[in-house]
Design a protein around this motif. Structure first.
Motif, PDB file in Angstrom:
ATOM      1  N   ASN A   1       6.502 -39.025  26.985  1.00 54.72           N
ATOM      2  CA  ASN A   1       5.601 -39.009  25.834  1.00 54.72           C
ATOM      3  C   ASN A   1       4.323 -39.794  26.130  1.00 54.72           C
TER       4      ASN A   1
ATOM      5  N   GLN B   1       1.659 -35.484  21.514  1.00 51.85           N
ATOM      6  CA  GLN B   1       2.168 -36.736  22.087  1.00 51.85           C
ATOM      7  C   GLN B   1       3.561 -36.613  22.685  1.00 51.85           C
ATOM      8  N   LEU B   2       4.406 -35.787  22.099  1.00 48.56           N
ATOM      9  CA  LEU B   2       5.800 -35.725  22.530  1.00 48.56           C
ATOM     10  C   LEU B   2       6.008 -34.624  23.560  1.00 48.56           C
TER      11      LEU B   2
ATOM     12  N   HIS C   1       6.361 -40.803  18.494  1.00 45.97           N
ATOM     13  CA  HIS C   1       7.744 -41.015  18.945  1.00 45.97           C
ATOM     14  C   HIS C   1       8.526 -41.892  17.965  1.00 45.97           C
TER      15      HIS C   1
END
Length: 257
Positions: free
Chosen positions: A136, A92-93, A77
């Protein structure tokens, strides 16, 4: 093993070009023979180091980064690379869930929203309840770290396999979690699911004294399959085999009829 949530969880063991419905083999004799090793990343036949990877891939593959086990270390991020930014952004996002699950006792955990209810099934959770839905992995890690002050983040796998489950007041546990999440995460509270999801596993007999099978040492094992829970095969003689923790080992599976 991949799973399908039904009245009772259905388990499918993925093979190279096919799959096997493991839950159909309850009460049948099964033989497991160790053949060798195959790294999940590079397909090397070197001995597996950890998490299904050879030593080189464990320290180099983006799917084995520290943020996998410790989501609070996520940096995608911030546009900061750990091992492969493209891969890390992809994983992750995306929406993540901070949850409470009951396998042996109440624990806190984190998973991608797309992994529900698979993650709960893999942990052998009888019940589970989402607490936060964040955008996230980093924020999920922040929430988990805060709640680890009040909830365990580990499953007692022996109690889970023996079906020893602590009684839980879900309303009280949810309120405790909500009271202790950081202020900046309160906007992400899940408000439309107040009751836990209940999960039933295909088990005909739970072990009384758990014995973990180490195929790397024993090379071969034969037993009568009595159940599947979490990622464990449960046998009549109280032997259990953790399929997930043995990823990367090549096994010959025989159903003895």
């Amino acid at each position: 093993m991949t799973t399908e949530l039904n009245d009772s969880v259905k388990y499918y063991l993925k093979l190279k070009n096919d799959f096997v419905a493991v839950h159909q083999f309850l009460d049948q004799s099964v033989t497991l023979d160790l053949i060798g090793y195959e790294c999940l990343n590079c397909c090397s036949t070197e001995i597996i180091f950890a998490q299904g990877f050879c030593k080189k891939c464990f320290f180099e593959s983006p799917s084995a980064g520290d943020w996998i086990m410790r989501p609070e270390l996520s940096k995608a991020h911030l546009d900061i690379e750990d091992r492969d930014l493209s891969y890390e952004k992809k994983v992750q996002l995306q929406p993540h869930i901070v949850y409470l699950a009951l396998s042996s006792h109440i624990k806190v955990g984190v998973t991608r929203k797309s992994q529900l209810p698979t993650r709960w099934i893999d942990q052998g959770a009888h019940q589970a309840l989402p607490i936060l839905e964040v955008p996230n992995r980093y924020l999920a890690g922040v929430g988990e770290v805060a709640l680890k002050e009040y909830f365990s983040d580990k499953t007692n796998w022996r109690k889970m396999l023996k079906n020893e489950v602590d009684p839980v007041d879900w309303e009280s546990e949810r309120n405790k979690a909500l009271d202790n999440i950081p202020k900046e995460l309160k906007q992400y509270i899940v408000k439309d699911q107040l009751e836990p999801l209940t999960i039933n596993f295909p088990v005909n007999k739970y072990p009384e004294k758990v014995k973990s099978l180490n195929l790397k040492k024993e090379n071969t094992y034969t037993g009568t399959l009595k159940g599947v829970k979490g990622q464990y095969l449960i046998f009549e003689d109280d032997t259990v085999f953790n399929v997930r923790s043995n990823e990367g080992i090549v096994v010959d599976l025989k159903i003895n009829v």
